[in-house]
Design a protein around this motif. Structure first.
Motif, PDB file in Angstrom:
ATOM      1  N   GLU A   1       0.883  -1.333  -0.129  1.00  0.00           N
ATOM      2  CA  GLU A   1       0.041  -0.189  -0.119  1.00  0.00           C
ATOM      3  C   GLU A   1       0.864   1.293   0.130  1.00  0.00           C
ATOM      4  O   GLU A   1       1.614   1.338   1.052  1.00  0.00           O
ATOM      5  CB  GLU A   1      -0.865  -0.128   1.336  1.00  0.00           C
ATOM      6  N   PRO A   2       1.005   2.136  -0.969  1.00  0.00           N
ATOM      7  CA  PRO A   2       1.344   3.580  -0.911  1.00  0.00           C
ATOM      8  C   PRO A   2       1.400   4.173   0.383  1.00  0.00           C
ATOM      9  O   PRO A   2       0.413   4.346   0.672  1.00  0.00           O
ATOM     10  CB  PRO A   2       0.627   4.007  -2.138  1.00  0.00           C
ATOM     11  N   GLY A   3       2.437   4.421   0.962  1.00  0.00           N
ATOM     12  CA  GLY A   3       2.684   5.237   2.136  1.00  0.00           C
ATOM     13  C   GLY A   3       2.696   4.031   3.654  1.00  0.00           C
ATOM     14  O   GLY A   3       3.131   4.699   4.577  1.00  0.00           O
ATOM     15  N   THR A   4       2.368   2.992   3.029  1.00  0.00           N
ATOM     16  CA  THR A   4       2.824   1.978   4.340  1.00  0.00           C
ATOM     17  C   THR A   4       3.965   1.303   4.373  1.00  0.00           C
ATOM     18  O   THR A   4       4.757   0.917   3.246  1.00  0.00           O
ATOM     19  CB  THR A   4       1.713   0.688   4.171  1.00  0.00           C
ATOM     20  N   CYS A   5       4.622   1.520   5.466  1.00  0.00           N
ATOM     21  CA  CYS A   5       6.017   1.262   6.010  1.00  0.00           C
ATOM     22  C   CYS A   5       6.120   0.660   7.352  1.00  0.00           C
ATOM     23  O   CYS A   5       6.718   1.258   8.254  1.00  0.00           O
ATOM     24  CB  CYS A   5       6.887   2.232   5.615  1.00  0.00           C
ATOM     25  N   LYS A   6       5.315  -0.263   7.711  1.00  0.00           N
ATOM     26  CA  LYS A   6       5.632  -0.593   9.103  1.00  0.00           C
ATOM     27  C   LYS A   6       6.077  -2.239   9.025  1.00  0.00           C
ATOM     28  O   LYS A   6       7.116  -2.588  10.066  1.00  0.00           O
ATOM     29  CB  LYS A   6       4.229  -0.586   9.804  1.00  0.00           C
ATOM     30  N   ASP A   7       5.511  -3.351   8.522  1.00  0.00           N
ATOM     31  CA  ASP A   7       6.245  -4.487   8.224  1.00  0.00           C
ATOM     32  C   ASP A   7       7.285  -4.787   7.917  1.00  0.00           C
ATOM     33  O   ASP A   7       8.371  -5.466   8.586  1.00  0.00           O
ATOM     34  CB  ASP A   7       5.147  -5.385   7.373  1.00  0.00           C
ATOM     35  N   MET A   8       7.978  -4.018   6.993  1.00  0.00           N
ATOM     36  CA  MET A   8       9.296  -4.201   6.363  1.00  0.00           C
ATOM     37  C   MET A   8      10.420  -3.745   7.532  1.00  0.00           C
ATOM     38  O   MET A   8      11.188  -4.382   7.730  1.00  0.00           O
ATOM     39  CB  MET A   8       9.612  -3.532   5.088  1.00  0.00           C
ATOM     40  N   PRO A   9      10.117  -2.620   7.851  1.00  0.00           N
ATOM     41  CA  PRO A   9      11.484  -2.307   9.011  1.00  0.00           C
ATOM     42  C   PRO A   9      11.300  -3.124  10.261  1.00  0.00           C
ATOM     43  O   PRO A   9      12.277  -3.332  10.756  1.00  0.00           O
ATOM     44  CB  PRO A   9      10.930  -0.608   9.372  1.00  0.00           C
ATOM     45  N   MET A  10      10.039  -3.731  10.571  1.00  0.00           N
ATOM     46  CA  MET A  10      10.001  -4.836  11.651  1.00  0.00           C
ATOM     47  C   MET A  10      10.684  -5.881  11.056  1.00  0.00           C
ATOM     48  O   MET A  10      11.596  -6.259  12.434  1.00  0.00           O
ATOM     49  CB  MET A  10       8.513  -4.803  11.855  1.00  0.00           C
ATOM     50  N   LEU A  11      10.246  -6.459  10.189  1.00  0.00           N
ATOM     51  CA  LEU A  11      11.049  -7.645   9.558  1.00  0.00           C
ATOM     52  C   LEU A  11      12.472  -7.635   9.552  1.00  0.00           C
ATOM     53  O   LEU A  11      13.387  -8.426   9.835  1.00  0.00           O
ATOM     54  CB  LEU A  11      10.564  -8.297   8.357  1.00  0.00           C
ATOM     55  N   MET A  12      13.152  -6.333   9.116  1.00  0.00           N
ATOM     56  CA  MET A  12      14.211  -6.212   9.028  1.00  0.00           C
ATOM     57  C   MET A  12      15.148  -5.900  10.474  1.00  0.00           C
ATOM     58  O   MET A  12      16.069  -6.386  10.574  1.00  0.00           O
ATOM     59  CB  MET A  12      14.709  -4.709   8.028  1.00  0.00           C
ATOM     60  N   ALA A  13      14.391  -5.182  11.462  1.00  0.00           N
ATOM     61  CA  ALA A  13      15.099  -5.011  12.709  1.00  0.00           C
ATOM     62  C   ALA A  13      14.818  -6.369  13.506  1.00  0.00           C
ATOM     63  O   ALA A  13      16.169  -6.765  14.221  1.00  0.00           O
ATOM     64  CB  ALA A  13      14.337  -3.841  13.364  1.00  0.00           C
ATOM     65  N   THR A  14      13.898  -6.975  13.884  1.00  0.00           N
ATOM     66  CA  THR A  14      13.686  -7.793  14.560  1.00  0.00           C
ATOM     67  C   THR A  14      12.630  -9.203  13.709  1.00  0.00           C
ATOM     68  O   THR A  14      11.630  -9.385  14.197  1.00  0.00           O
ATOM     69  CB  THR A  14      12.891  -7.666  15.880  1.00  0.00           C
ATOM     70  N   PRO A  15      13.327  -9.815  12.767  1.00  0.00           N
ATOM     71  CA  PRO A  15      12.386 -11.008  12.454  1.00  0.00           C
ATOM     72  C   PRO A  15      12.110 -12.244  13.237  1.00  0.00           C
ATOM     73  O   PRO A  15      10.959 -12.755  13.026  1.00  0.00           O
ATOM     74  CB  PRO A  15      13.414 -11.252  11.107  1.00  0.00           C
TER      75      PRO A  15
END
Length: 445
Positions: A89-103
């Motif tokens: 979704e354009p503007g959505t960026c919550k799951d990716m940084p979470m998976l990058m930081a603490t998978p």
């Protein structure tokens, strides 16, 4: 309200050195919740998640524990857990940084959720473009296998679980749960006609739970701290905390984890406000597929009920902020161009409606519109809304109708004046010095 508003749960260890490593995660109590969960009955575990009030964080807001309880345990087919990480979704960026930081937070949540629904196979579906995230998640799963947390006899119990990290091919439509299932099965990602619903006949025609990554990642903290602790945050009907993504014309764009029901004004203050010398013009409360808001909704409580009562949808909590330099016509056109491109084409209203909206909006942006074009936009939206297989069409209808509702005069100005004359686009560029890059300059860089 101040920074104390923030409730770091999922984001608590994002700043810890090498937070993605299993040793770091375990040093902070990681996988203790999974051990505790496997000592509970599956019914008690589902009840715990129900009692916590956790709702789906992918946009629909359906109660997570209730969704788990729909799985028919008397069905002889295997049960599956599918985790939707196709964040597009354009503007959505919550799951990716979470998976990058603490998978490992997601991996632990997947163990708990799989056990709760009696699934022995789980799939994590990740958007194909984010290769760095896929690799980090694959490494986390491999480390969990090596530690004995996945595979045969999880944590020394008689419970077996396998997790597969699956990379998608970059189709926005695969964020829709049934299109995602078709993609996992090797077919073209297109929404399925329902019923049957995934809980009855999902992946491989078997009972399947499909949850968003943030939903599953929230489960370990609930198991560790209890339902009452989780319900102490948020509102009565929208419990807990969530990650709000702020982007656009704000001083400090990023992810802000705060209780559901936090107002947009509070989040905007946390992000430093709109860039200096400018004023808020409009914003999306839940991504580009939700009706836009204006400064009149600054004090709206950003929970499922509050946003709905104000006329929009909380969605993915993607707050795109635009100041007075932005042409609403152009912003709406860019959104609809995205949805036109990402439409799977399966149903006529979405396929044809998005095409006609783009043509009309392009004419209005260029000042080549005709009298009545704005009414034509609304007429096309009316013929598309609630008439397609999935909600993709409803998304682009929402941003068109709400934009016309609040800024009809800007659209009607497109009968005679190009949008770039009324709102010179170089003024809305966030980074000074990058206003004008010609095609030849861009090609040479």
């Amino acid at each position: 309200m101040s920074v104390d508003t923030l409730t770091p749960i999922l984001t608590d260890n994002w700043d810890v050195p090498e937070a993605w490593k299993i040793a770091t995660y375990e040093a902070q109590g990681g996988y203790q919740a999974a051990r505790k969960a496997l000592g509970m009955t599956q019914a008690d575990l589902i009840t715990l998640v129900k009692d916590s009030g956790l709702r789906g964080r992918g946009g629909a807001g359906f109660p997570t524990g209730v969704k788990w309880s729909f799985i028919p345990q008397d069905n002889p087919n295997p049960k599956y857990l599918v985790i939707n990480c196709d964040e597009s979704e354009p503007g959505t960026c919550k799951d990716m940084p979470m998976l990058m930081a603490t998978p490992h937070t997601l991996v632990e949540g997947a163990i708990i959720a799989s056990y709760a629904v009696n699934a022995h196979h789980a799939f994590i579906y990740v958007r194909g473009e984010v290769l760095h995230v896929i690799r980090r998640l694959q490494k986390a799963v491999a480390d969990a296998y090596a530690a004995g947390y996945l595979g045969k006899g999880v944590f020394g119990t008689d419970y077996d679980l396998d997790i597969v990290v699956h990379a998608g091919a970059g189709a926005y439509i695969c964020g829709e749960e049934t299109a995602l299932l078709d993609s996992l099965e090797g077919r073209r990602g297109q929404p399925r006609l329902r019923p049957p619903f995934p809980a009855v006949a999902g992946l491989y025609a078997s009972p399947t739970v499909v949850n968003n990554a943030e939903s599953i990642a929230s489960v370990p903290a609930i198991v560790r701290n209890g339902a009452d602790w989780y319900k102490s945050m948020g509102t009565e009907r929208s419990a807990g905390a969530t990650i709000y993504s702020l982007s656009g014309h704000v001083k400090r764009p990023g992810q802000y984890e705060a209780p559901l029901g936090t107002t947009f004004r509070t989040l905007l203050d946390l992000a430093g406000g709109v860039r200096d010398g400018h004023q808020l013009k409009f914003f999306t409360p839940g991504g580009s597929s939700t009706p836009i808001f204006t400064p009149a909704q600054l004090d709206t409580a950003l929970d499922y009920e509050g946003v709905s009562a104000a006329g929009s949808i909380l969605g993915t909590k993607a707050l795109q902020i635009f100041d007075e330099t932005v042409s609403v016509v152009r912003a709406t056109l860019r959104w609809v161009e995205f949805y036109k491109h990402e439409s799977c084409g399966k149903c006529t209203p979405c396929r044809e409606g998005s095409w006609w909206l783009v043509q009309t909006l392009r004419n209005l942006e260029a000042g080549k519109g005709h009298e009545g074009d704005v009414d034509k936009l609304l007429d096309v939206c009316d013929n598309v809304s609630m008439k397609s297989f999935c909600t993709l069409a409803d998304g682009f209808v929402a941003n068109v109708t709400s934009s016309v509702k609040f800024f009809r005069d800007e659209f009607e100005a497109g009968y005679h004046t190009p949008a770039w004359e009324l709102f010179p686009y170089e003024k809305s560029v966030y980074f000074p010095g990058r206003e004008r890059i010609t095609v030849s300059e861009g090609a040479g860089q």
